[in-house]
Design a protein around this motif. Structure first.
Motif, PDB file in Angstrom:
ATOM      1  N   CYS A 185      27.749  39.505  34.910  1.00 34.58           N
ATOM      2  CA  CYS A 185      28.827  40.496  34.822  1.00 34.58           C
ATOM      3  C   CYS A 185      30.105  39.833  34.324  1.00 34.58           C
ATOM      4  O   CYS A 185      30.580  38.849  34.914  1.00 34.58           O
ATOM      5  CB  CYS A 185      29.094  41.134  36.184  1.00 34.58           C
ATOM      6  SG  CYS A 185      27.656  41.877  36.966  1.00 34.58           S
ATOM      7  N   ASP A 186      30.658  40.378  33.268  1.00 32.64           N
ATOM      8  CA  ASP A 186      31.933  39.909  32.729  1.00 32.64           C
ATOM      9  C   ASP A 186      33.062  40.633  33.459  1.00 32.64           C
ATOM     10  O   ASP A 186      33.277  41.835  33.269  1.00 32.64           O
ATOM     11  CB  ASP A 186      31.977  40.198  31.233  1.00 32.64           C
ATOM     12  CG  ASP A 186      33.232  39.658  30.548  1.00 32.64           C
ATOM     13  OD1 ASP A 186      34.224  39.376  31.258  1.00 32.64           O
ATOM     14  OD2 ASP A 186      33.240  39.548  29.316  1.00 32.64           O
ATOM     15  N   GLY A 234      38.628  40.616  33.190  1.00 35.31           N
ATOM     16  CA  GLY A 234      39.798  41.485  33.319  1.00 35.31           C
ATOM     17  C   GLY A 234      40.346  41.532  34.729  1.00 35.31           C
ATOM     18  O   GLY A 234      41.424  42.091  34.960  1.00 35.31           O
ATOM     19  N   PHE A 235      39.618  40.963  35.672  1.00 35.82           N
ATOM     20  CA  PHE A 235      40.039  40.927  37.080  1.00 35.82           C
ATOM     21  C   PHE A 235      40.305  39.472  37.478  1.00 35.82           C
ATOM     22  O   PHE A 235      39.584  38.880  38.272  1.00 35.82           O
ATOM     23  CB  PHE A 235      38.972  41.574  37.972  1.00 35.82           C
ATOM     24  CG  PHE A 235      38.782  43.038  37.697  1.00 35.82           C
ATOM     25  CD1 PHE A 235      39.504  43.988  38.401  1.00 35.82           C
ATOM     26  CD2 PHE A 235      37.907  43.463  36.704  1.00 35.82           C
ATOM     27  CE1 PHE A 235      39.346  45.340  38.138  1.00 35.82           C
ATOM     28  CE2 PHE A 235      37.746  44.809  36.431  1.00 35.82           C
ATOM     29  CZ  PHE A 235      38.465  45.746  37.146  1.00 35.82           C
ATOM     30  N   GLU A 236      41.342  38.939  36.898  1.00 32.49           N
ATOM     31  CA  GLU A 236      41.658  37.522  37.077  1.00 32.49           C
ATOM     32  C   GLU A 236      41.981  37.209  38.539  1.00 32.49           C
ATOM     33  O   GLU A 236      42.690  37.954  39.217  1.00 32.49           O
ATOM     34  CB  GLU A 236      42.863  37.144  36.206  1.00 32.49           C
ATOM     35  CG  GLU A 236      43.168  35.655  36.198  1.00 32.49           C
ATOM     36  CD  GLU A 236      44.306  35.298  35.247  1.00 32.49           C
ATOM     37  OE1 GLU A 236      44.703  34.121  35.223  1.00 32.49           O
ATOM     38  OE2 GLU A 236      44.785  36.224  34.547  1.00 32.49           O
ATOM     39  N   GLY A 237      41.443  36.135  39.018  1.00 32.53           N
ATOM     40  CA  GLY A 237      41.702  35.693  40.381  1.00 32.53           C
ATOM     41  C   GLY A 237      40.795  36.320  41.421  1.00 32.53           C
ATOM     42  O   GLY A 237      40.903  36.017  42.612  1.00 32.53           O
ATOM     43  N   TYR A 238      39.890  37.216  41.011  1.00 31.34           N
ATOM     44  CA  TYR A 238      38.973  37.849  41.957  1.00 31.34           C
ATOM     45  C   TYR A 238      37.845  36.885  42.326  1.00 31.34           C
ATOM     46  O   TYR A 238      37.359  36.118  41.490  1.00 31.34           O
ATOM     47  CB  TYR A 238      38.378  39.125  41.360  1.00 31.34           C
ATOM     48  CG  TYR A 238      39.281  40.322  41.460  1.00 31.34           C
ATOM     49  CD1 TYR A 238      38.839  41.499  42.034  1.00 31.34           C
ATOM     50  CD2 TYR A 238      40.589  40.284  40.987  1.00 31.34           C
ATOM     51  CE1 TYR A 238      39.661  42.617  42.130  1.00 31.34           C
ATOM     52  CE2 TYR A 238      41.423  41.383  41.071  1.00 31.34           C
ATOM     53  CZ  TYR A 238      40.945  42.533  41.643  1.00 31.34           C
ATOM     54  OH  TYR A 238      41.775  43.631  41.731  1.00 31.34           O
ATOM     55  N   PHE A 248      33.120  35.384  35.547  1.00 24.64           N
ATOM     56  CA  PHE A 248      31.772  35.934  35.422  1.00 24.64           C
ATOM     57  C   PHE A 248      31.071  35.924  36.782  1.00 24.64           C
ATOM     58  O   PHE A 248      31.212  34.978  37.553  1.00 24.64           O
ATOM     59  CB  PHE A 248      30.927  35.130  34.424  1.00 24.64           C
ATOM     60  CG  PHE A 248      31.339  35.316  32.995  1.00 24.64           C
ATOM     61  CD1 PHE A 248      30.766  36.323  32.226  1.00 24.64           C
ATOM     62  CD2 PHE A 248      32.306  34.501  32.421  1.00 24.64           C
ATOM     63  CE1 PHE A 248      31.155  36.505  30.899  1.00 24.64           C
ATOM     64  CE2 PHE A 248      32.696  34.669  31.100  1.00 24.64           C
ATOM     65  CZ  PHE A 248      32.121  35.680  30.339  1.00 24.64           C
ATOM     66  N   VAL A 249      30.358  36.987  37.052  1.00 25.58           N
ATOM     67  CA  VAL A 249      29.498  37.058  38.238  1.00 25.58           C
ATOM     68  C   VAL A 249      28.062  36.887  37.770  1.00 25.58           C
ATOM     69  O   VAL A 249      27.610  37.585  36.850  1.00 25.58           O
ATOM     70  CB  VAL A 249      29.643  38.407  38.975  1.00 25.58           C
ATOM     71  CG1 VAL A 249      28.642  38.498  40.124  1.00 25.58           C
ATOM     72  CG2 VAL A 249      31.059  38.582  39.495  1.00 25.58           C
TER      73      VAL A 249
END
Length: 505
Positions: free
Chosen positions: A440-441, A444-448, A486-487
C-alpha cells in the motif's frame, strides 16, 4: 516476502475523496418477526432484563456495535400493522393475527417502548408507516403522536401515555416492498407512487424537518426493476430524500468463489439505481440529488427451508434464524466495503436484522447472548469506518467465477478519519487457497505508523460460532510493516483485514 505469492498494490491519497461517510450506513433493523423482539431484545424475566423487560446483555452487544439508526417495525409486518395497537396501557392492547409471518402479535412492545430501548442503546429510529392496508391518515397521525410537542389530540395522547417529550423521529419509510406479491396491500408502481407522494406531502405539513424514504424494488431480481424506481420516483422525487434498496445473497450451490463475488452484483445494483435516480432528476430539471437507503441487506439462505415447518399463530417462533459461517462474514465485509466506495450516494444502510432473525446477535431463551461470525466485520466497519471515504487505486490479480468475470482478489475500501488523524484500510482476500501479498502506497500520509492489523480468518469456510464457543473471531495479524510511506503485508487466504495507521502507533 516470499516471491511465489499473489501480489496486489493499493494507493491511498487524501486527494481521492469520494464523500464523507454517513454513519447511518452502519444501521440495522428490528421487525416484529420471529424472535427479533419477543425473545430477542425483549424477554421479561431474563436475569439481565430491565424494568421494561428488555435484555441487558443484548443491549450491551448492540452498544458495542454502535448502531446509529434502526429501522422499525418492519418489514413485511408494517403493511398490516395498526400502530395504535402498540401504544397505551399494555394490559389493554389487543392481540392480533399477524398476517405477514402468520404469528400472533401481542403488542407488548410498541412505539414508546421501542423508542425507549433505542435511546438506551444510543440509536436513532427509522420509522416505517403502513402503506399496505392504510395510508395518509394513519401516517400523519403517527407522526403527530411521535413528533408534535403537545396541544393536539395525538400529541396529548402520547403525553397521557407517559411520554411528555416528543420522540423527534427524523427518518420515515413510506411503506415496505410494495412491489412484492407477498406484501399485504401490494401496489402497482403508479398506485404506490401516488399514495406515497400524498402521504409524504401530508407528513411534511405536520413536520417539515423529517426525511422520507421512497420504496424501491424489493430486489434487483424483480421483473419490474428498475422500471419500478423510474415510475415511482416520477411521483415521489419532490417529496422524498432517499429511495430504498433491498438485497440478500446466498450460497445454495456451495460455490464459494462465486459467492464471494456477489458484491459485484451489489455494485451493479447501486449503479443502476443511481443512474435511474439521475435520469428522473434530469427529466424533472431538478436540482435535488436523490440518495440511497440500503435499508435491508444481508446473507440469507440457511434458514429458508426450516421456516416452512413453523407452527402458525404462535408468539415469537424461531423464524429466519440463519447460523452464519465464516464465508458469510467475508461477504458481509465486501458488502460494507461496497457501501463505503459509494459513500457519495449510499447514505443509510440497515443490516437486516439485528437480533436472532438473520442477525449478528443471537440469544438463548433465559440464557446467553452471543456473537455470530458476521458480527465482526460489522463491528470493525462501524468502529473504524467513520470519516472520509477515499477512492482506493487498486491493481489486483483477478479470477472468473460462474456468474462474474474479472473479479479482483483484493476487495478494499479506505477511510480517513480527520478527527482522530487515522487511516483505515479495509481489505478482503477473496482467494480461497493462496495468501495475497499487498503493498500500500500511503506516502500522502507522512509520519503515519502502524497501529494494528486486525485479521478475521479461519481454515474452515463453514466454521460457525455458538453460544458456547467463538470459533471465528478476530486476532492481531503479525508481519505487517509500515516503512518509508509504504505498508507491506500478507493477507491470508480468504480473510477480512483491518489495517489501521496513525501518527500515534
Amino acid at each position: 516476502m516470499a516471491s511465489d505469492k499473489l501480489r496486489a498494490t493499493l494507493i491511498a491519497d487524501k486527494s481521492f475523496v469520494i464523500a464523507e461517510v454517513d454513519k447511518r450506513i452502519y444501521g440495522s433493523f428490528i421487525e416484529h418477526l420471529g424472535r427479533a423482539v419477543y425473545g430477542g431484545i425483549y424477554e421479561p424475566g431474563h436475569a439481565t432484563a430491565d424494568s421494561l423487560g428488555f435484555r441487558g446483555d443484548v443491549k450491551a452487544l448492540v452498544k458495542e456495535l454502535d448502531v446509529p439508526i434502526i429501522r422499525y417495525p418492519g418489514g413485511n409486518f408494517v403493511s398490516g400493522y395498526n400502530w395504535e395497537d402498540g401504544v397505551g396501557p399494555v394490559e389493554q392492547r389487543p392481540r392480533r393475527l399477524e398476517l405477514a409471518w402468520r404469528t400472533i402479535e401481542p403488542n407488548e412492545v410498541g412505539t414508546n417502548e421501542f423508542m425507549e430501548w433505542a435511546k438506551d442503546v444510543g440509536s436513532e429510529v427509522m420509522m416505517a408507516v403502513n402503506l399496505g392496508t392504510r395510508g395518509v391518515d394513519a401516517a400523519r397521525n403517527l407522526l403527530e403522536y411521535c413528533n408534535h410537542p403537545g396541544g393536539t389530540y395525538w400529541s396529548d395522547l402520547r403525553r397521557q401515555h407517559g411520554v411528555a417529550q416528543p420522540h423527534k423521529i427524523k427518518t420515515w419509510c413510506l411503506g415496505n416492498e410494495m412491489d412484492g406479491p407477498w406484501q399485504i396491500g401490494q401496489k402497482t408502481a403508479a398506485e404506490y407512487g401516488r399514495l406515497a407522494y400524498e402521504t409524504g406531502k401530508a407528513m411534511r405539513l405536520v413536520d417539515p424537518d423529517i426525511e422520507l424514504v421512497s420504496c424501491g424494488s424489493s430486489s434487483s431480481a424483480m421483473p419490474t426493476f428498475p422500471e419500478w424506481e423510474a415510475v415511482t420516483l416520477e411521483h415521489t422525487y419532490d417529496v422524498a430524500d432517499y429511495v430504498s434498496l433491498h438485497q440478500y445473497y446466498g450460497n445454495r450451490d456451495n460455490d464459494s468463489a462465486n459467492f464471494l463475488a456477489r458484491s459485484m452484483d451489489l455494485e451493479h445494483f447501486i449503479r443502476t439505481v443511481t443512474a435511474t435516480c439521475d435520469y428522473i432528476k434530469a427529466k424533472k430539471r431538478s436540482k435535488k440529488t436523490m440518495y440511497l437507503s440500503f435499508d435491508e441487506w444481508n446473507v440469507w439462505y440457511h434458514s429458508n427451508e426450516s421456516d416452512t415447518k413453523i407452527e402458525p399463530w404462535t408468539i415469537g417462533p424461531a423464524q429466519l434464524e440463519d447460523h452464519y459461517n465464516f464465508e458469510d462474514a467475508l461477504l458481509i465485509g465486501s458488502m460494507l466495503i461496497t457501501f463505503l466506495r459509494h459513500a457519495d450516494r449510499v447514505k443509510m444502510a440497515c443490516l437486516a436484522q439485528l437480533v436472532n432473525v438473520i442477525a449478528p446477535i443471537m440469544t438463548e431463551a433465559g440464557g446467553a447472548a452471543w456473537k455470530q461470525t458476521i458480527f465482526y466485520p460489522y463491528l470493525h466497519a462501524s468502529t473504524y469506518g467513520r470519516g472520509l471515504s477515499l477512492q482506493p487505486i487498486v491493481n489486483s490479480p483477478k479470477y472468473d467465477a460462474q456468474d462474474y468475470t474479472d473479479v479482483p482478489y483484493l476487495d478494499s475500501a479506505i477511510v480517513y478519519n480527520q478527527e482522530s488523524d487515522e487511516l483505515t484500510i479495509f481489505a478482503i482476500n477473496r482467494h480461497l487457497e493462496e495468501a495475497l501479498e499487498l503493498k500500500c502506497d500511503v506516502r500522502g500520509f507522512e509520519g503515519y505508523r502502524l497501529i494494528e492489523h486486525i485479521e478475521l480468518h479461519h481454515d474452515d469456510l463453514k466454521a460457525v460460532n455458538t453460544a458456547q464457543e467463538q470459533h471465528v473471531k478476530p486476532r492481531q495479524a503479525s508481519g505487517t510493516e509500515c516503512k518509508d510511506g509504504f505498508v507491506e503485508t500478507l493477507l491470508s487466504e480468504a480473510s477480512w483485514n483491518v489495517i489501521r495507521l496513525g501518527k500515534k502507533a
